[in-house]
Design a protein around this motif. Structure first.
Motif, PDB file in Angstrom:
ATOM      1  N   GLN A 306      -1.264  -5.690   4.107  1.00 34.17           N
ATOM      2  CA  GLN A 306      -1.951  -6.780   3.407  1.00 34.17           C
ATOM      3  C   GLN A 306      -3.448  -6.762   3.701  1.00 34.17           C
ATOM      4  O   GLN A 306      -4.274  -7.018   2.834  1.00 34.17           O
ATOM      5  CB  GLN A 306      -1.374  -8.145   3.788  1.00 34.17           C
ATOM      6  CG  GLN A 306       0.098  -8.336   3.506  1.00 34.17           C
ATOM      7  CD  GLN A 306       0.507  -7.812   2.147  1.00 34.17           C
ATOM      8  OE1 GLN A 306       0.049  -8.272   1.118  1.00 34.17           O
ATOM      9  NE2 GLN A 306       1.372  -6.810   2.152  1.00 34.17           N
ATOM     10  N   LYS A 307      -3.763  -6.446   4.962  1.00 37.20           N
ATOM     11  CA  LYS A 307      -5.180  -6.397   5.366  1.00 37.20           C
ATOM     12  C   LYS A 307      -5.910  -5.312   4.594  1.00 37.20           C
ATOM     13  O   LYS A 307      -7.020  -5.493   4.112  1.00 37.20           O
ATOM     14  CB  LYS A 307      -5.273  -6.081   6.867  1.00 37.20           C
ATOM     15  CG  LYS A 307      -6.037  -7.131   7.623  1.00 37.20           C
ATOM     16  CD  LYS A 307      -6.298  -6.784   9.079  1.00 37.20           C
ATOM     17  CE  LYS A 307      -6.244  -8.054   9.927  1.00 37.20           C
ATOM     18  NZ  LYS A 307      -5.607  -7.920  11.193  1.00 37.20           N
ATOM     19  N   GLU A 308      -5.224  -4.158   4.442  1.00 32.60           N
ATOM     20  CA  GLU A 308      -5.807  -3.039   3.718  1.00 32.60           C
ATOM     21  C   GLU A 308      -6.068  -3.408   2.275  1.00 32.60           C
ATOM     22  O   GLU A 308      -7.103  -3.083   1.707  1.00 32.60           O
ATOM     23  CB  GLU A 308      -4.844  -1.843   3.765  1.00 32.60           C
ATOM     24  CG  GLU A 308      -5.413  -0.612   4.428  1.00 32.60           C
ATOM     25  CD  GLU A 308      -4.420   0.540   4.373  1.00 32.60           C
ATOM     26  OE1 GLU A 308      -3.712   0.731   5.368  1.00 32.60           O
ATOM     27  OE2 GLU A 308      -4.350   1.197   3.309  1.00 32.60           O
ATOM     28  N   LYS A 309      -5.083  -4.102   1.672  1.00 29.04           N
ATOM     29  CA  LYS A 309      -5.221  -4.497   0.267  1.00 29.04           C
ATOM     30  C   LYS A 309      -6.392  -5.434   0.083  1.00 29.04           C
ATOM     31  O   LYS A 309      -7.116  -5.370  -0.900  1.00 29.04           O
ATOM     32  CB  LYS A 309      -3.941  -5.207  -0.212  1.00 29.04           C
ATOM     33  CG  LYS A 309      -2.780  -4.293  -0.496  1.00 29.04           C
ATOM     34  CD  LYS A 309      -1.606  -5.066  -1.094  1.00 29.04           C
ATOM     35  CE  LYS A 309      -0.337  -4.211  -1.034  1.00 29.04           C
ATOM     36  NZ  LYS A 309       0.876  -5.009  -1.294  1.00 29.04           N
ATOM     37  N   ALA A 310      -6.569  -6.338   1.062  1.00 32.02           N
ATOM     38  CA  ALA A 310      -7.632  -7.343   0.964  1.00 32.02           C
ATOM     39  C   ALA A 310      -9.012  -6.734   1.181  1.00 32.02           C
ATOM     40  O   ALA A 310     -10.017  -7.236   0.688  1.00 32.02           O
ATOM     41  CB  ALA A 310      -7.384  -8.467   1.964  1.00 32.02           C
ATOM     42  N   ALA A 311      -9.050  -5.632   1.935  1.00 29.20           N
ATOM     43  CA  ALA A 311     -10.335  -5.021   2.294  1.00 29.20           C
ATOM     44  C   ALA A 311     -11.064  -4.410   1.101  1.00 29.20           C
ATOM     45  O   ALA A 311     -10.410  -3.995   0.148  1.00 29.20           O
ATOM     46  CB  ALA A 311     -10.118  -3.966   3.340  1.00 29.20           C
TER      47      ALA A 311
END
Lengths: 311, 93, 216
Positions: A306-311
């Motif tokens: 999820q963090k990667e997607k948000a980045a």
């Protein structure tokens, strides 16, 4: 060179404010002692879920089932409050759990006794939680802030625990002859171990002086034990149950209940790992933790994605 | 072994007062942390609002320089000690 | 119909309580406790409408129970338990959104739907995390989906009109979780209980039955 008890600034803070908070400078030994004491208290709550938790599925009425489920859930919560308090001292919960699983930290040996009958649930609530309350109320004024605050929260919830145990035993005592006998048998088995929860006699407690100076320990083992006996004896009369001590006698001079000598050899055996349920308790705990690894891993993997997607 | 990160929990017990630090817990992400906080810190109806903050995100100062979620909790009456009838004359319960 | 739902709730509550001291994290022990208590409360409210709760819970034999297969199966792994909870909560939310036609049930539905909504969110959060977590968790979650999916028709058999809504809602969640939605559905109605129920009831009822007429 600093005294092991702490440098003058620390002792002044202790004596003047009565409270040490997480970012205050503190002696290493104070920090280590607290970590150990708080963690072992937390471990006791978590392991303590087992002897009672075993009876949720066997509770003989839906009312009792609900109460017991709520109580055991509270114990998990208490464990969490305490781990949280210990973590403010700069250690992670996973390290504490590792110490428990590897036997480097302990839990209260009272939880190594089996719960043989439904009445044991009542006895644990009345006696074990009762003893815990006597131990814990002074800790609400312990010098270390986070520990004291966790204890205040716990003590609020604990009186429900003791009251439900008393209520359960009262119902049994006033029930059928078989129920009364069940209640009496449970009290006969849990009385002495509850007295031993207060620890060895004062004369045999090596670390007490330092803990007292640091405001971690406010009363001695024997003082607290006597307080518990004085409270419990009249309650046993209200329950219509006897206590398994032929030497129990009111002392009009001291205004306390005199009681018989405690056989601590059993306690030392149980501490050394030879209790009835030591293995069972640890196995359940470590299995839950190990079996849960794939779940924790998955949760962290998802969070990372999820963090990667948000980045 | 995987360890989940630490979160600090703040609870506003009722309208009109500010959030108070309640303690901490472990969770893999913010949503889980909020859910856990509701279960751990507001079981007895102690809150109308919860904040969770990764412990690592909290910046501290040095001493010397100086409707819906909470309704279900309200009816679990057996959590409160006053639910039980204590026989007359029995003390310390 | 009331008894169907009460029995479903009680049996699932019992299964939830079995997770305490066994959950992957202590926070989850607490969550299971919460869900178990909610479901137990629902069961008790429903039994109260039709008779004595302990009579229903402790004195009926296996064949007299009206719960569905889904709730009586053992807990399995955490993935299975979350999938089961997801399906059950989805069913409850759909059911409690309908008008039961009587005031006493309306009151129970109104309260229970808040709880079921919370259970649904909890289960959904985990199905997402396990479905879209690691390969291991994905495989376990898919296995859970495959086991639970055929049992949904029976789950909804007291209110067949909600089955469509339930399956649609679940399909959306499973897809978001990168899981495959099964294409087969069983059209089983209520059938014989599995051997699991007898084991469960044996444990649950033994003490109460041993002391006839006793109060606890």
């Amino acid at each position: 060179m600093h005294d092991e008890l702490g440098d003058p600034e620390f002792l002044a803070l202790l004596d003047n404010e009565g409270r040490i908070e997480p970012r205050d400078a503190m002696p290493d030994a104070y920090r280590k002692t607290l970590i150990r004491q708080i963690a072992q208290h937390a471990h006791s709550e978590i392991i303590g879920m087992q002897p009672e938790g075993n009876w949720i599925t066997r509770a003989p009425s839906l009312h009792r089932k609900a109460i017991l489920l709520a109580k055991v859930q509270d114990e998990a919560g208490h464990g969490l409050y305490l781990y949280a308090a210990a973590e403010t001292l700069g250690i992670d919960r996973s390290e504490l759990l590792e110490a428990l699983h590897e036997g480097r930290q302990k839990y209260s040996s009272i939880f190594n006794y089996p719960t043989k009958s439904w009445a044991d649930i009542g006895a644990i609530g009345w006696l074990v939680d009762g003893a815990a309350i006597v131990n814990q109320v002074p800790l609400c004024r312990c010098s270390y802030g986070p520990y004291a605050r966790a204890m205040i929260r716990i003590c609020k919830e604990e009186s429900f625990h003791q009251r439900q145990g008393f209520d359960l035993l009262l119902t049994l005592s006033n029930g059928t002859p078989a129920q009364h006998a069940m209640a009496q048998d449970a009290v006969d088995r849990w009385w002495w171990p509850s007295l031993m929860m207060f620890g060895p006699p004062d004369a045999e407690s090596p670390n007490s002086a330092r803990s007292t100076r640091w405001g971690i320990k406010r009363f001695s083992n024997d003082e607290l034990r006597q307080r518990f006996v004085d409270i419990a004896v009249p309650q046993s009369e209200a329950l219509g149950l006897t206590l398994p001590d032929p030497d129990l006698r009111w002392n009009a001079e001291t205004e306390h209940w005199d009681f018989g000598e405690i056989d601590f050899s059993e306690l030392y055996d149980v501490i050394a790992g030879k209790g009835y349920c030591n293995d069972e308790r640890m196995e359940r705990r470590t299995t839950a933790h190990n079996d849960g690894e794939w779940v924790r891993e998955a949760a962290m993997a998802y969070a990372a994605k999820q963090k990667e997607k948000a980045a | 072994m995987t360890a989940l990160p630490l979160w600090e929990v703040f609870v506003r017990p009722k309208r009109g007062v500010s959030h108070v630090h309640a303690g901490s817990l472990h969770a893999s992400d913010a949503e889980s942390a909020l859910r856990n906080a509701r279960d751990v810190y507001t079981r007895r109806g102690e809150g109308v609002s919860i904040w969770v903050v990764p412990a690592a995100e909290v910046t501290a100062s040095s001493p010397d320089e100086k409707e819906a979620w909470f309704d279900p909790a309200a009816d679990k009456i057996y959590r409160h000690p006053t639910f039980y009838d204590v026989p007359d004359g029995v003390e310390h319960l | 119909m009331i008894l169907d739902l009460a029995d479903d709730a009680l049996i699932l509550s019992h299964r939830c309580s079995e997770w305490l001291t066994r959950a992957p994290e202590i926070e989850l022990d607490i969550a299971f406790g919460n869900i178990g208590l909610d479901l137990l409360g629902q069961a008790r409210s429903l039994y109260a409408l039709v008779g004595d709760e302990d009579q229903f819970a402790y004195q009926r034999d296996t064949h007299e129970w009206r719960n569905c297969t889904l709730v009586e199966l053992p807990n399995g792994d955490f993935a299975f338990s979350m999938m089961r909870l997801l399906a059950f909560a989805s069913y409850e939310c759909a059911l409690f959104s309908t008008d039961p036609g009587r005031d006493d049930l309306r009151a129970i539905y109104a309260k229970a739907i808040k709880e079921a909504t919370y259970h649904l969110e909890h289960a959904e959060a985990w199905v997402l995390r396990l479905g879209d977590g690691t390969d291991v968790s994905h495989a376990r979650m898919q296995a859970a989906v495959d086991t639970v999916w055929p049992l949904i028709t029976e789950l909804c058999s007291s209110a067949p009109e909600v089955e469509g809504v339930v399956r649609t809602q679940l399909a959306a969640i499973l897809t978001a979780a990168t899981l495959t939605v099964p294409t087969t559905t069983a059209s089983t109605r209520r059938r014989e209980h599995t051997p699991h129920l007898a084991h469960l009831l044996n444990e649950m009822q033994a003490l109460a039955r041993e002391h006839e007429g006793a109060t606890w």
